[in-house]
Design an enzyme around this catalytic site. Structure first.
Site, mmCIF file in Angstrom:
data_model
loop_
_atom_site.group_PDB
_atom_site.id
_atom_site.type_symbol
_atom_site.label_atom_id
_atom_site.label_comp_id
_atom_site.label_asym_id
_atom_site.label_seq_id
_atom_site.Cartn_x
_atom_site.Cartn_y
_atom_site.Cartn_z
ATOM 1 N N GLU A 193 -3.687 55.483 38.982
ATOM 2 C CA GLU A 193 -3.568 55.996 40.213
ATOM 3 C C GLU A 193 -2.526 56.972 40.489
ATOM 4 O O GLU A 193 -2.367 57.491 41.400
ATOM 5 C CB GLU A 193 -3.455 54.896 41.338
ATOM 6 C CG GLU A 193 -4.681 53.997 41.071
ATOM 7 C CD GLU A 193 -4.426 52.608 42.086
ATOM 8 O OE1 GLU A 193 -5.350 52.671 43.091
ATOM 9 O OE2 GLU A 193 -3.634 51.777 41.918
ATOM 10 N N GLU A 237 1.115 50.839 52.117
ATOM 11 C CA GLU A 237 2.206 50.383 53.234
ATOM 12 C C GLU A 237 2.909 51.536 53.214
ATOM 13 O O GLU A 237 3.588 51.935 54.395
ATOM 14 C CB GLU A 237 2.781 48.994 52.923
ATOM 15 C CG GLU A 237 1.760 47.961 53.215
ATOM 16 C CD GLU A 237 1.142 47.427 52.008
ATOM 17 O OE1 GLU A 237 0.967 48.217 51.070
ATOM 18 O OE2 GLU A 237 0.645 46.404 51.714
ATOM 19 N N ARG A 284 22.985 68.156 53.441
ATOM 20 C CA ARG A 284 23.574 69.231 53.489
ATOM 21 C C ARG A 284 25.200 69.013 54.159
ATOM 22 O O ARG A 284 25.066 68.552 55.059
ATOM 23 C CB ARG A 284 23.215 70.420 54.408
ATOM 24 C CG ARG A 284 23.937 71.599 54.611
ATOM 25 C CD ARG A 284 24.074 72.538 53.267
ATOM 26 N NE ARG A 284 25.261 73.403 53.298
ATOM 27 C CZ ARG A 284 24.954 74.816 53.853
ATOM 28 N NH1 ARG A 284 23.561 74.902 54.078
ATOM 29 N NH2 ARG A 284 26.043 75.579 53.838
ATOM 30 N N ARG A 295 23.356 72.860 47.100
ATOM 31 C CA ARG A 295 23.105 72.440 48.302
ATOM 32 C C ARG A 295 21.516 72.003 48.326
ATOM 33 O O ARG A 295 20.735 72.681 47.687
ATOM 34 C CB ARG A 295 23.237 73.129 49.664
ATOM 35 C CG ARG A 295 22.411 74.373 49.646
ATOM 36 C CD ARG A 295 23.120 75.513 50.620
ATOM 37 N NE ARG A 295 24.579 75.918 49.754
ATOM 38 C CZ ARG A 295 24.274 77.245 49.313
ATOM 39 N NH1 ARG A 295 23.362 78.031 49.251
ATOM 40 N NH2 ARG A 295 25.509 77.459 48.575
ATOM 41 N N ASP A 349 19.243 74.811 52.780
ATOM 42 C CA ASP A 349 19.908 75.853 53.818
ATOM 43 C C ASP A 349 18.916 76.655 54.608
ATOM 44 O O ASP A 349 18.012 76.858 53.950
ATOM 45 C CB ASP A 349 20.617 76.767 52.719
ATOM 46 C CG ASP A 349 21.624 77.571 53.353
ATOM 47 O OD1 ASP A 349 22.235 77.238 54.495
ATOM 48 O OD2 ASP A 349 22.121 78.751 52.809
ATOM 49 N N ASP A 364 18.817 79.568 57.531
ATOM 50 C CA ASP A 364 19.555 80.551 58.255
ATOM 51 C C ASP A 364 18.592 81.403 59.213
ATOM 52 O O ASP A 364 17.527 81.688 58.743
ATOM 53 C CB ASP A 364 20.162 81.590 57.118
ATOM 54 C CG ASP A 364 21.263 81.228 56.529
ATOM 55 O OD1 ASP A 364 21.837 80.164 57.011
ATOM 56 O OD2 ASP A 364 21.276 81.387 55.277
#
Length: 368
Positions: free
Chosen positions: A24, A76, A277, A286, A289, A291
């Site tokens: 599966e 679940e 972040r 990071r 991000d 912007d």
């Protein structure tokens, strides 16, 4: 909870790879999802405006995205993830999700097997009640990235920052709380004004493509906001960073929103923080991000949010995906020009590579 109205969406079908058995993990099987959503429809009943209710199509797409997404051993867990995604719509105060697995590998005759979970928004936090604080406390320091209000990391070419462990996505309840102070912008007659924004996305820690997909779902759940375009995915070679720094993945999205620019910025910062972040050190690796590159082609030297983004005109990892979305795109302001022409002159144009046109539909496939 106050008296609420009900929206029911049943029989959403998609194939996924969810289950405990090894087979599966890679063999597709059908899943069917029924969803009951408790919503305050008073505004929609009076305005006849889609922005004042829940988009059934958007909810169905989220359900399918989760089914197509990361593997779950248990249905679940799959039901929980679907409930979380539905509750990203801040108007949905409570949801009941039933996941059917009609082809489950059960060694006796059966008609269906299903799991039902009921979850609701908390005053602040995600659907599980774990909670996230809102406002400036989430944004770190003074709530701003740098002196111009835009991220100095440029969504892909930072330096030596730190990142924290990645928690779940912030629910739209917490985002809406942060947005409520400024709320939607309005015209002179008081009607909501729709703005057009271009958002750059990037990251290089963890499953970045999956993180960006989750962020898009969260952004699409902002009050009065609809994501209208999602670019192909690009890989960007980091520069000015330590050897061995992972490559960045980058994309651009377009959206229509009734939020003003500063409220949109605060909401995006909440989504960044929810994905781990850290803003304590600039120019770092990071997980996510976000912007604001353009907002209504506005030119502004506001120190909290400079528009357009002051370095977008010379960043290929912003220009290339933006051009994919809008071949006629232009950047306004001092360095204003056609995005196509700016890309041809961008100093990092050789450092980017398109890796997927369909990444938004490719949940579960590692791309970083």
């Amino acid at each position: 909870m106050a008296q609420l109205d009900v929206i029911t969406l049943t029989g959403v079908q998609a194939d996924g790879t969810h289950g405990v058995l090894e087979s599966e993990h890679h063999e597709l099987q059908p899943f069917v999802v029924d969803t009951v959503m408790w919503v305050d429809m008073h505004d929609a009943c009076r305005s006849d405006d889609l922005a004042d209710t829940v988009s059934y199509s958007q909810i169905a797409e989220r359900i399918i995205s989760v089914i197509h997404g990361e593997h779950c051993d248990l249905i679940e867990r799959l039901a929980q993830k679907i409930a979380d995604s539905v509750l990203l719509s801040y108007r949905v105060r409570r949801v009941r999700v039933t996941v059917h697995k009609p082809k489950a590998p059960i060694p006796v005759p059966f008609a269906d097997v299903s799991v039902t979970v009921t979850r609701e928004q908390t005053e602040v936090g995600d659907a599980t009640g774990a909670g996230l604080k809102t406002g400036a406390a989430l944004r770190g320091n003074d709530g701003r990235d740098d002196t111009d209000g835009n991220d100095d990391s440029d969504s892909g070419d930072g330096g030596d920052g730190r990142a924290v462990a990645q928690p779940a996505v912030a629910s739209a309840a917490s985002i809406a709380t942060a947005a409520s102070a400024a709320g939607r912008s309005s015209d002179a007659a008081g009607a909501p004004r729709t703005h057009h924004a271009v958002i750059a996305m990037g990251g290089n820690l963890g499953d970045v493509a999956s993180t960006m997909r989750s962020a898009i779902v969260a952004i699409d759940g902002f009050p009065g906001t609809q994501v209208t375009g999602i670019s192909p995915l690009y890989r960007t070679t980091p520069w000015g960073m330590e050897p061995g720094t992972p490559d960045f993945l980058n994309a651009v999205i377009q959206l229509d929103t009734t939020l003003d620019a500063h409220t949109l910025l605060s909401s995006l910062q909440l989504v960044e923080t929810a994905h781990g972040r850290s803003r304590e050190v600039h120019w770092g690796s990071r997980p996510l991000d976000l912007d604001i590159i353009d907002f209504d082609a506005r030119v502004s030297a506001d120190p909290e949010l400079t528009l357009p983004h002051p370095r977008a005109w010379q960043r290929a990892f912003v220009l290339a995906p933006w051009l994919d979305l809008d071949p006629d795109a232009r950047i306004a302001g001092e360095h204003g020009d056609a995005v196509r022409d700016l890309l041809a002159k961008a100093p990092d144009r050789a450092a980017i590579e398109k890796v997927s046109d369909s990444w938004i539909l490719s949940a579960g496939q590692a791309m970083n």
